[in-house]
Design a protein around this motif. Structure first.
Motif, mmCIF file in Angstrom:
data_model
loop_
_atom_site.group_PDB
_atom_site.id
_atom_site.type_symbol
_atom_site.label_atom_id
_atom_site.label_comp_id
_atom_site.label_asym_id
_atom_site.label_seq_id
_atom_site.Cartn_x
_atom_site.Cartn_y
_atom_site.Cartn_z
ATOM 1 N N LYS A 219 -11.531 4.618 6.216
ATOM 2 C CA LYS A 219 -10.113 4.462 5.884
ATOM 3 C C LYS A 219 -9.279 4.291 7.142
ATOM 4 C CE LYS A 219 -10.356 6.649 1.435
ATOM 5 N NZ LYS A 219 -10.405 7.893 0.660
ATOM 6 N N PRO B 200 -1.931 5.591 5.968
ATOM 7 C CA PRO B 200 -1.407 6.495 6.998
ATOM 8 C C PRO B 200 -2.485 6.766 8.047
ATOM 9 C CG PRO B 200 -2.048 7.730 5.044
ATOM 10 C CD PRO B 200 -2.304 6.297 4.743
ATOM 11 N N ARG C 70 -6.306 -1.857 6.928
ATOM 12 C CA ARG C 70 -5.109 -1.020 6.782
ATOM 13 C C ARG C 70 -5.092 0.136 7.771
ATOM 14 N NH1 ARG C 70 -2.508 -0.493 1.615
ATOM 15 N NH2 ARG C 70 -3.397 -1.977 0.142
ATOM 16 N N ALA C 71 -5.964 0.135 8.748
ATOM 17 C CA ALA C 71 -6.111 1.295 9.632
ATOM 18 C C ALA C 71 -4.754 1.785 10.115
ATOM 19 C CB ALA C 71 -6.984 0.911 10.810
ATOM 20 N N PRO D 173 -1.834 8.201 -1.124
ATOM 21 C CA PRO D 173 -3.079 7.689 -0.536
ATOM 22 C C PRO D 173 -4.044 8.845 -0.279
ATOM 23 C CG PRO D 173 -1.154 6.904 0.680
ATOM 24 C CD PRO D 173 -0.686 7.994 -0.236
ATOM 25 N N MET D 174 -5.303 8.641 -0.611
ATOM 26 C CA MET D 174 -6.294 9.700 -0.468
ATOM 27 C C MET D 174 -6.865 9.688 0.954
ATOM 28 S SD MET D 174 -6.778 11.240 -3.492
ATOM 29 C CE MET D 174 -4.997 11.281 -3.635
ATOM 30 N N PRO D 175 -6.911 10.850 1.612
ATOM 31 C CA PRO D 175 -7.562 10.922 2.920
ATOM 32 C C PRO D 175 -9.084 10.774 2.749
ATOM 33 C CG PRO D 175 -6.956 13.109 2.177
ATOM 34 C CD PRO D 175 -6.419 12.157 1.158
ATOM 35 N N PRO D 176 -9.817 10.699 3.864
ATOM 36 C CA PRO D 176 -11.269 10.533 3.727
ATOM 37 C C PRO D 176 -11.947 11.649 2.907
ATOM 38 C CG PRO D 176 -10.599 9.999 5.958
ATOM 39 C CD PRO D 176 -9.385 10.553 5.264
ATOM 40 N N PHE E 254 -5.169 8.684 9.526
ATOM 41 C CA PHE E 254 -6.028 9.796 9.116
ATOM 42 C C PHE E 254 -6.760 10.425 10.298
ATOM 43 C CE2 PHE E 254 -6.055 7.346 5.011
ATOM 44 C CZ PHE E 254 -5.368 8.306 4.272
ATOM 45 N N TYR F 85 -9.686 2.039 0.577
ATOM 46 C CA TYR F 85 -8.325 2.456 0.202
ATOM 47 C C TYR F 85 -8.380 3.098 -1.175
ATOM 48 C CZ TYR F 85 -3.249 2.039 -0.478
ATOM 49 O OH TYR F 85 -1.925 2.299 -0.691
#
Ligand SMILES: [Zn+2]
Lengths: 663, 98
Positions: free
Chosen positions: A523, B55, B51-52, A572-575, B57, A541
């Motif tokens: 991501k 947001p 899309r890096a 948006p979901m984090p890793p 991460f 994503y």
């Protein structure tokens, strides 16, 4: 995380020994069948081919057997399992076409069992051993549960059969055993070293109870255990028939020749390829929930003559999360690429192929972690990232050979996009569902062709994406769509295969919410790298749209085709994340495609136009990345394209710098 | 004798040439892209699929990086890498071309 060797855990940190050493260690306690070199030499070609193909067919039939017996969609619909037939000392003779990552380490588990179980409790006819300890082998994380059995001819161990399949839940803190908050293995499902669960043909109920007690869905895991017992029984019946028809010595001679043949033919191929060194790095973003670290696996592939060395020196230290893999993960990361790029026309006998390369790795690193590092995501984290680096280096090596270059491939779907749901299903019973849609990953582009769109995973030649209808029937889900995603393939002279996306809502669950475990890297940076100037594929994503208006849209008869159409709080979901999905939430996941090959400015403009027409590439990407300008009717504006490509080259030149020391 | 290295590179007597414009990218014994130009910039240059950072991460800074032929500006290597990682992907042939 510092490496803290734990006294008493050394026994399980296994490095597979050569066959002769295993024989010596086990033979005081068990009799092992053997054949002379002369018997192998005497073997006639016709018998060799007939028996060899029979062994291959047995692993196919094991696949059909397990699919008919299992009740788990990851097995029945996704084919996330595999089999191996091994000789008496655990050298793998034949591997199935299913998840090659899983079966790559069956040899480790069998060899460990011969070394550590021959004296106590002993290995006898009708016994079967269960193992899900990634340090021992047989699988790459605790969900990969293997069941392997000695095949006796008379009082001698003649061979072994092994089945390994992903089990949807084997306990641990998080549903599905993907413990996204894991800081070490004690947060996860208990790794179980080889355990004699079937003794003399009888399933031991005390051992089975210990095994199933940890699971959230014991009935399903019990069914899968029986499916694996059945697959082993089936294989042993077929092997017994072969032995009765051709004799034990003949069948064993075939096994020996398959292993030797695989080795010799791989060595012959390697000899034709120029010597050299190829390096790569593969990245993983985040090791667990709340972690914002970046973890690197570095690989230097050296090819000299007919031997390769995979040197992972410089790989980052193991993390205090769930992404680490053991030495089995390195082997499981290498073998799938080797099989599919170099061994398409050779016997799939890992026992011979393993002789053609050495592995250098540093214990205490993310892909050779030491106990008690967290490993519950090892298979699709560091083992998968190892596969990515190996794909780059091996493909780079093949690219230097005029004929074998056509087997080179950019990285395929850079990581697994995990969405795991758990809760109450529409029948009121508990369920755990690993959403299998990312099985439709994009394959990498090749030096002479585009990657296959939603073609699958590099490591599972027989992989399948589950049927949406079966998923909706089995679990409380309603799909809004599952489709290919434009631009998700890495741009290049040949384009990487497209990845896809799914969107669904929780539907018809009697509970107000279901648990959702998210675990997917790629991501923060793309993981499907390109080759020879080809661009990387998309970043992953995932988004949850909270408190959405989806039910209102559906009741109005609106067909939702874009997640932006859905109003609500887009999160948006984090890793890594463990969360809930409510009845008004929509979940969207978009997984990765394959990397591109060659400079996109060299792609035939008509091919770009065709991609835009088919909605595989957007007009913006066509113009900005491929330098292809289209008319309103989506045909190529050739003059504007020549000028646009010139402009892109000018921009590149303006931003470029001379290398140090080469001016 | 000429020998293929990949789509863009040819080995000629140990030297690596651009297959499109014949520019020398590496002398014998040097990594294949030793004399290539380097272009660095925001990850958005990798295309709309990346899309890096949205947001963010991860803590580490990442960038778009490209190795280019000085003669024809063909992309020889394209990657998104951590800014701190200098050497990521290299090819060195050790078999002398015939
Ligand atoms: Zn050039």
């Amino acid at each position: 995380m510092p490496v803290n060797p734990v006294p008493g855990s050394e026994k399980f940190s296994y490095r597979p020994r050569p066959a002769a050493e295993v024989r010596e260690l086990a033979s005081p306690h068990v009799k092992l069948h053997d054949v002379s070199t002369e018997a192998v030499t005497r073997l006639d070609p016709l018998t060799y081919e007939v028996v060899r193909h029979r062994l291959e067919a047995v692993t196919d039939e094991m696949g059909e057997a397990i699919v008919r017996m299992s009740g788990s969609i990851i097995v029945t619909d996704c084919n996330d399992f595999n089999f191996a037939i091994l000789d008496e000392v655990g050298e793998a003779v034949q591997m199935g076409l299913y998840n090659t990552e899983l079966a790559a380490c069956s040899d480790m588990a069998v060899k460990w069992t011969l070394e550590n179980r021959s004296a106590n409790p002993g290995i006898r006819s009708g016994d079967m051993f269960l193992c899900n300890d990634p340090w021992v082998g047989g699988g790459l994380h605790q969900n990969d549960v293997s069941l392997f059995a000695p095949l006796f001819v008379g009082d001698e161990i003649f061979a072994w059969t092994a089945a390994v399949a992903h089990q949807v839940d084997v306990g641990g803190v998080s549903p599905g055993s993907w413990s996204v908050n894991s800081q070490d293995v004690f947060w996860e499902s208990l790794p179980t070293p080889p355990l004699k669960i079937v003794e003399g043909g009888h399933l031991r109920s005390d051992i089975e109870d210990v095994w199933l007690r940890r699971c959230r869905i014991p009935a399903l895991v019990a069914l899968d255990l029986r499916a694996k017992i059945g697959a082993n029984h089936m294989a042993q019946e077929r092997l017994n028939e072969l032995v009765q028809k051709y004799s034990a010595d003949t069948v064993k001679a075939v096994m020996r020749r398959m292993i030797d043949d695989a080795e010799q033919r791989l060595r012959a191929k390697l000899s034709e390829i120029p010597d050299g060194e190829w390096t790569a790095v593969s990245y993983q973003d985040s090791a667990r929930q709340g972690d914002d670290g970046l973890y690197r696996i570095r690989l230097r592939l050296q090819k000299q003559g007919d031997q390769m060395t995979f040197d992972f020196t410089g790989t980052d230290a193991q993390a205090d999360g769930l992404i680490n893999c053991t030495f089995a993960g390195i082997r499981g990361g290498i073998m799938p690429v080797l099989l599919t790029t170099l061994c398409g026309d050779l016997p799939w006998s890992p026992g011979g192929l393993y002789r053609c390369f050495d592995i250098i790795s540093e214990p205490g690193t993310v892909n050779d972690c030491t106990y008690p590092a967290g490993v519950s995501k090892g298979s699709v984290a560091s083992a998968w990232a190892t596969t990515n680096a190996v794909t780059e280096c091996l493909s780079g090596m093949l690219d230097a050979h005029a004929e074998y270059s056509r087997n080179a491939m950019s990285v395929c779907v850079g990581s697994w996009d995990l969405a795991l749901l758990a809760g109450l299903d529409q029948r009121g019973g508990p369920f755990v569902n690993l959403v299998g849609d990312p099985m439709a990953g994009g394959l990498g582009a090749r030096p002479d062709s585009d990657g296959v769109d939603t073609g699958g995973l590099a490591m599972i030649p027989m992989g399948r994406v589950p049927d949406v209808e079966m998923s909706e029937f089995s679990y409380p889900m309603l799909y809004l769509w599952r489709r290919e995603e434009a631009d998700s393939g890495g741009p290049g002279r040949y384009r990487g295969g497209l990845g896809g996306s799914s969107a669904f809502v929780v539907y018809d669950s009697p509970a107000p919410e279901v648990a959702l475990v998210v675990s997917g890297g790629g991501k923060a940076m793309p993981q499907s790298s390109g080759m020879s100037g080809g661009y990387p594929a998309n970043t992953q994503y995932d988004v949850a749209v909270r408190n959405s208006n989806i039910r209102e849209l559906l009741s109005q008869g609106t067909v939702v085709t874009d997640i932006e159409q859905v109003q609500g709080v887009h999160e948006p979901m984090p890793p890594h994340l463990e969360t809930k999905l409510g009845l008004d939430d929509v979940y969207f996941l978009a997984w990765q495609g394959g990397g591109g090959y060659g400079d996109p400015l060299h792609r035939a403009p008509d091919a770009v136009a065709a991609d835009v027409l088919a909605e595989k590439v957007t007009s913006a990407a066509a113009r900005d990345v491929y330098g292809v300008v289209l008319h309103g009717d989506k045909t190529v504006d050739h003059d504007a394209t020549v000028e646009q490509r010139r402009a892109i080259r000018r921009d590149r030149a303006a931003e470029a710098q001379q290398p140090e020391g080469a001016r | 004798m000429n020998r293929r290295v990949n789509d863009n590179l040819t080995s000629v007597n140990g030297k690596i040439h651009c297959a499109h414009c014949d520019h020398v990218l590496a002398e014998a014994g040097e990594p294949a892209l030793h004399r290539a130009l380097t272009r660095r910039g925001d990850v958005a240059k990798a295309g709309p699929q990346v899309r890096a950072g949205v947001p963010a991460f991860i803590r580490a800074a990442v960038e778009f990086r490209q190795k280019l032929c000085p003669g024809c500006h063909t992309a020889l290597l394209t990657e998104v890498a951590a800014v701190d990682d200098v050497a990521t992907r290299e090819t060195t042939l050790t078999t002398p071309s015939d």
